[in-house]
Design a protein around this motif. Structure first.
Motif, PDB file in Angstrom:
ATOM      1  N   MET A 151       0.822  -1.209   0.000  1.00 42.31           N
ATOM      2  CA  MET A 151       0.000   0.000   0.000  1.00 42.31           C
ATOM      3  C   MET A 151       0.859   1.264   0.000  1.00 42.31           C
ATOM      4  O   MET A 151       0.666   2.175  -0.817  1.00 42.31           O
ATOM      5  CB  MET A 151      -0.925   0.007   1.222  1.00 42.31           C
ATOM      6  N   ILE A 171       1.192   3.999  -3.106  1.00 40.52           N
ATOM      7  CA  ILE A 171       0.765   5.396  -2.943  1.00 40.52           C
ATOM      8  C   ILE A 171       1.938   6.346  -3.193  1.00 40.52           C
ATOM      9  O   ILE A 171       1.781   7.377  -3.863  1.00 40.52           O
ATOM     10  CB  ILE A 171       0.166   5.616  -1.547  1.00 40.52           C
ATOM     11  N   TYR A 181      -6.116  -1.529   8.519  1.00 39.86           N
ATOM     12  CA  TYR A 181      -5.584  -0.205   8.847  1.00 39.86           C
ATOM     13  C   TYR A 181      -4.877  -0.250  10.195  1.00 39.86           C
ATOM     14  O   TYR A 181      -5.329  -0.901  11.134  1.00 39.86           O
ATOM     15  CB  TYR A 181      -6.708   0.835   8.863  1.00 39.86           C
ATOM     16  N   ILE A 235      -5.903   2.768  -6.367  1.00 41.10           N
ATOM     17  CA  ILE A 235      -4.996   3.836  -5.937  1.00 41.10           C
ATOM     18  C   ILE A 235      -4.689   4.812  -7.067  1.00 41.10           C
ATOM     19  O   ILE A 235      -4.771   6.028  -6.907  1.00 41.10           O
ATOM     20  CB  ILE A 235      -3.688   3.228  -5.365  1.00 41.10           C
ATOM     21  N   GLU A 238     -11.162   2.043   1.647  1.00 44.49           N
ATOM     22  CA  GLU A 238     -11.099   3.304   0.905  1.00 44.49           C
ATOM     23  C   GLU A 238     -10.715   4.472   1.822  1.00 44.49           C
ATOM     24  O   GLU A 238      -9.943   5.360   1.431  1.00 44.49           O
ATOM     25  CB  GLU A 238     -12.446   3.583   0.230  1.00 44.49           C
ATOM     26  N   ILE A 245      -6.966   4.157   2.720  1.00 44.32           N
ATOM     27  CA  ILE A 245      -6.105   4.605   1.623  1.00 44.32           C
ATOM     28  C   ILE A 245      -5.988   6.126   1.638  1.00 44.32           C
ATOM     29  O   ILE A 245      -4.893   6.690   1.497  1.00 44.32           O
ATOM     30  CB  ILE A 245      -6.663   4.112   0.269  1.00 44.32           C
ATOM     31  N   THR A 258      -3.817   7.304   4.527  1.00 46.50           N
ATOM     32  CA  THR A 258      -2.411   6.997   4.274  1.00 46.50           C
ATOM     33  C   THR A 258      -1.825   7.939   3.242  1.00 46.50           C
ATOM     34  O   THR A 258      -0.704   8.446   3.394  1.00 46.50           O
ATOM     35  CB  THR A 258      -2.266   5.529   3.812  1.00 46.50           C
ATOM     36  N   GLU A 259      -2.583   8.204   2.182  1.00 44.09           N
ATOM     37  CA  GLU A 259      -2.097   9.111   1.140  1.00 44.09           C
ATOM     38  C   GLU A 259      -1.902  10.519   1.696  1.00 44.09           C
ATOM     39  O   GLU A 259      -0.903  11.193   1.392  1.00 44.09           O
ATOM     40  CB  GLU A 259      -3.066   9.120  -0.043  1.00 44.09           C
TER      41      GLU A 259
END
Length: 314
Positions: free
Chosen positions: A190, A194, A217, A256, A298, A301, A304-305
Motif C-alpha cells: 500500500m 501510494i 488499517y 490507488i 477506501e 487509503i 495513508t495518502e
C-alpha cells in the motif's frame, strides 16, 4: 500497568505505543532500530507515561536480565526481522531474530511472571480456500524462512503456556498499512503504491497481480494488539485480525492510481513464497475481545495518502 514493547519504534509498534500511552499505562520501548526509527516515536517525547526508550537488541541477554527487573505486567513482543526476501537471502539472521530472540524474551517472561503478547503474521498460513476466510485452525505453510521462523517462535510461545502456565497469546494480524509505514523496498504494498503514485511513477506488480491481500488499517491493528494484552480470555490462544475483505493486487493498484497505463507487471522475486489468497476470518477476535475493524479500505487509503503527502520522513 507497566508494559514493555519490543519493536516499539517500528511501524505497528509506534501505533501500539500510542494506544498504550492513551490508555494510561507506563511504557518502556526496546528497539535496535534495524526496522524502527526514532522519528516514529518523536512525538511521544516528554510524555510522563513513556518511561524509557532503550536502544538495544532482544538477543542481548545481559540487557534483558537488567531490563526485566523493572517488573512489567505485559510484554508486547513485536521486535523481529519482517522481510520475506531478506529471509530467503539470509535465513540465519531471520531465525536468530525471530526465533532465538523470541526465546530469550520468553525466558524473561517466565522468570518474572510477565504476560507475553507475541506478534506473529498471516504469512504463516497456506491460503484462503473459501469465502469464510482463514481461521486460526486452518493449515499453515512455512513458505519462506520468515514464516518458518515465526511458526517456530509461535510453538515455543504456546509451549510456555502449556508447560509453565505462562499467560501468552499469539496474534496474527493480516496485511497492515497506514501512516508511518516505510514507502521503500521494506515497506508494504500500500505505502509503496501510494508513494509511486504521488511521484508520478508506474506501480510495479509482482507476477500477474491476481494474488489477494486482506488490508488492515494500522490503528485498528494497534487496538487489537493492545486488547490482546488486556484480556485473559485469549491466554493460550492464537487470534487473527484483519478487515475480512480481500482485494487483488491488480484491483488495489487500480483503486490507488485509477489509470491502467501506470500499472506495470514485473517478474516475481519470490514466487515460491507467494500466498495466492489472503482473506481473514476475525470471528475469534470479535468473540473473545469484542474487536472488529472500524476503518474501511477506501478511508484507510485516503488517510495513508494524506500522511505520505504531508511528510518528508520517508
Amino acid at each position: 500497568m507497566r508494559i514493555l514493547i519490543t519493536g516499539g519504534a517500528g511501524f505497528i509498534g509506534r501505533w501500539v505505543v500510542q494506544r498504550l500511552l492513551e490508555d494510561g499505562h507506563q511504557v518502556w520501548i526496546l528497539d535496535n532500530l534495524s526496522n524502527g526509527r526514532l522519528e516514529n516515536i518523536k512525538e511521544f517525547e516528554g510524555k510522563k507515561n513513556l518511561m524509557e526508550v532503550i536502544i538495544g537488541d532482544i538477543k542481548d541477554q545481559a540487557l534483558l536480565n537488567e531490563l526485566f527487573l523493572k517488573q512489567f505486567d505485559i510484554c508486547y513482543h513485536l521486535g523481529a526481522s519482517i522481510n520475506v526476501q531478506e529471509s530467503i537471502d539470509d535465513p540465519a539472521t531471520t531465525f536468530e531474530n525471530d526465533t532465538v530472540g523470541t526465546f530469550h524474551i520468553l525466558e524473561q517472561c517466565r522468570k518474572h511472571g510477565v504476560k507475553l503478547v507475541f506478534m506473529s503474521t498471516c504469512m504463516v498460513y497456506n491460503r484462503a480456500v473459501s469465502f469464510r476466510g482463514i481461521m486460526e485452525i486452518d493449515p499453515i505453510k512455512p513458505a519462506s524462512p520468515y514464516a518458518g521462523a515465526k511458526i517456530a517462535a509461535e510453538n515455543m510461545v504456546l509451549s510456555y503456556h502449556h508447560s509453565f502456565g505462562l499467560p501468552v497469546v499469539v496474534i496474527r494480524p493480516f496485511n497492515t498499512y497506514g501512516p508511518f509505514q516505510k514507502t521503500g523496498g521494506e515497506g508494504g504494498v500500500m505505502a509503496i503504491f501510494i508513494k509511486r503514485k504521488l511521484e508520478g511513477k508506474t506501480l510495479d506488480i509482482y507476477g500477474d497481480g491476481s494474488q489477494t491481500r486482506d488490508l488492515l488499517y494500522v490503528e485498528d491493528c494497534a487496538r487489537f494488539v493492545a486488547w490482546a494484552g488486556y484480556s485473559d480470555r485469549v491466554n493460550g490462544e492464537i487470534v487473527n485480525a484483519g478487515l475480512g475483505r480481500d482485494i487483488s493486487i491488480n484491483d488495489l493498484a487500480k483503486l490507488i492510481v485509477k489509470d491502467d497505463s501506470r500499472i506495470n507487471h514485473i517478474p516475481h522475486i519470490h514466487p515460491q513464497s507467494e500466498i495466492a489468497k489472503l482473506l481473514c476470518n476475525y470471528d475469534k477476535a470479535e468473540k473473545l475481545l469484542g474487536w472488529k475493524p472500524q476503518v474501511r479500505l477506501e478511508d484507510g487509503i485516503l488517510k495513508t495518502e494524506q500522511w505520505i503527502q504531508s511528510t518528508n520522513l520517508i
